[in-house]
Write an enzyme that holds these catalytic residues in place. Sequence first.
Site, PDB file in Angstrom:
ATOM      1  N   SER A 290      30.010 -21.615   9.713  1.00 56.01           N
ATOM      2  CA  SER A 290      30.626 -20.743   8.718  1.00 56.01           C
ATOM      3  C   SER A 290      29.919 -20.814   7.371  1.00 56.01           C
ATOM      4  CB  SER A 290      32.098 -21.138   8.513  1.00 56.01           C
ATOM      5  OG  SER A 290      32.819 -21.087   9.715  1.00 56.01           O
TER       6      SER A 290
ATOM      7  N   HIS B 229      40.127 -21.573   7.857  1.00 55.79           N
ATOM      8  CA  HIS B 229      40.019 -22.495   8.989  1.00 55.79           C
ATOM      9  C   HIS B 229      40.928 -23.712   8.829  1.00 55.79           C
ATOM     10  CE1 HIS B 229      36.957 -20.282  11.082  1.00 55.79           C
ATOM     11  NE2 HIS B 229      36.221 -20.206  10.002  1.00 55.79           N
TER      12      HIS B 229
END
Length: 490
Positions: free
Chosen positions: A329, A426
Amino acid sequence: MRETASGLLDRTLGRFLKSLRSGGQGEIPLLDRVHPDLDDPSDQEHLRKRVDACIEGRGGEVSARAQAAALGEMYLALKRAGRVRFLRMLEEEYDTDPQAIGEAIDAFRPTLATIDPEHGSEKERRAHRIALDHLRRALIPRRLRLFKRFNGLNGGVKFLVDLRADALDAKREHPDLIGVDEDLRALLASWFDPGFLKLRRITWESPAFVLEKLIGYEAVHEIRSWDDLKNRLEPDRRCYAFFHPNMHAEPLIFVQVALVRGMSSSVQALLDPTAPLEDPLAADCAIFYSISNCQRGLSGVSFGNFLIKQVATDIARDLPDIKTFATLSPMPDFRSWLDARLEEEEGLLDPAQATTILELADNPDGIPAGSALRTLLDRPHWNEDADLTNALRPILLHLAARFLSETSSSTAQRGKRSLDRVAHFHLDNGARIERINWLGDISKRGLEQSAGIMVNYRYVLEDVEDNHERYCATGEAPISMEVKRLAKRK
């Protein structure tokens, strides 16, 4: 011969769908023609009559749906100024009625004493339930009844999703549209509950219109060509999307996954079209490297966490040798945080780090170390200078770990949250910060936003619920020992 209500609905719905598919370029019957800017009072009055008729359901349910389709068709033909005027009309004229609410409260309050079974009679308790029902109805905005009419139309749910996208855009200049926005958000959140959604795997054999939408909606790593898309759908890759039964041709959110050995550290290596195909049966790690929301009108309607968990469960079932589920990410808020902190806080860099940076700068005399670091990171192709990257690596990895470890109080949400929006997503889903990767994304955007740094967030399926609860309650992020060591000053 007089047209039946069902015939009217079929004809009107056909025009509505044609206009929806063409982005609002359909033709409107002469009777319903309005100026596209909706700047004539007579146009607004005509539209108001249409809205009232639709809300009141004159002529029965079929007729009301035909009215909704005609109203949707008219809206789609409006220009931006006309759409904003329509939304403001819904905000100002079709909210709850304060007088009706006050009267309902006055009628409800005296019944409170009758709800105790030991003191109130059945007649009094019935009066309480009726008064409560009247109060509930008074608290429902009139425009909500209008929105619900579209649920029964083919294409109606997509129309409301796009209507909310228009409301979000208009709210930037007209913050008073908060009522329309919130009513649509709450309604769509109930209709798009994850229990209603269908998870579908996307492959190269999927319909072309779905593949085209993947190319158009990809928001993290641009899909540059059909060959690029095909590379992302090879046997060692997976792509999954959520669909809604009333929007079967429109993905809501999709995730791209790479099946590899070991956690990936570079997105360029992951997307290299010349890289050899991996055997998915030999993979031990599933890397979620791109998650894209496709419908702006569903902003604030969360189902990304359900997507990741369901995809991980499906992969674990089909490929039991895969034990690690992690992301690769970006940190889109890192550079903005770093620039601001370097500007306001001299102590962000320790003396050794400051000395190293000033030695790397072209003109160190009199320049603060923070300004020198920003100049170095703004230099074109700085990542291709081996001496520079080797010197900056420990400094920037330390700062990135510190950035990910910090939290801030949220004014819009509960408690504390991560400073980075992707990290918050997340961590709120129950992942932990596993590893920070140096020059994991050397694209122009990756260098500008994250100084090229990427993060692996790991999902340990049996820990995600506990991690989620702890993060929501305290803002505490689960962090690996490797990242904790990086965050400490050397």
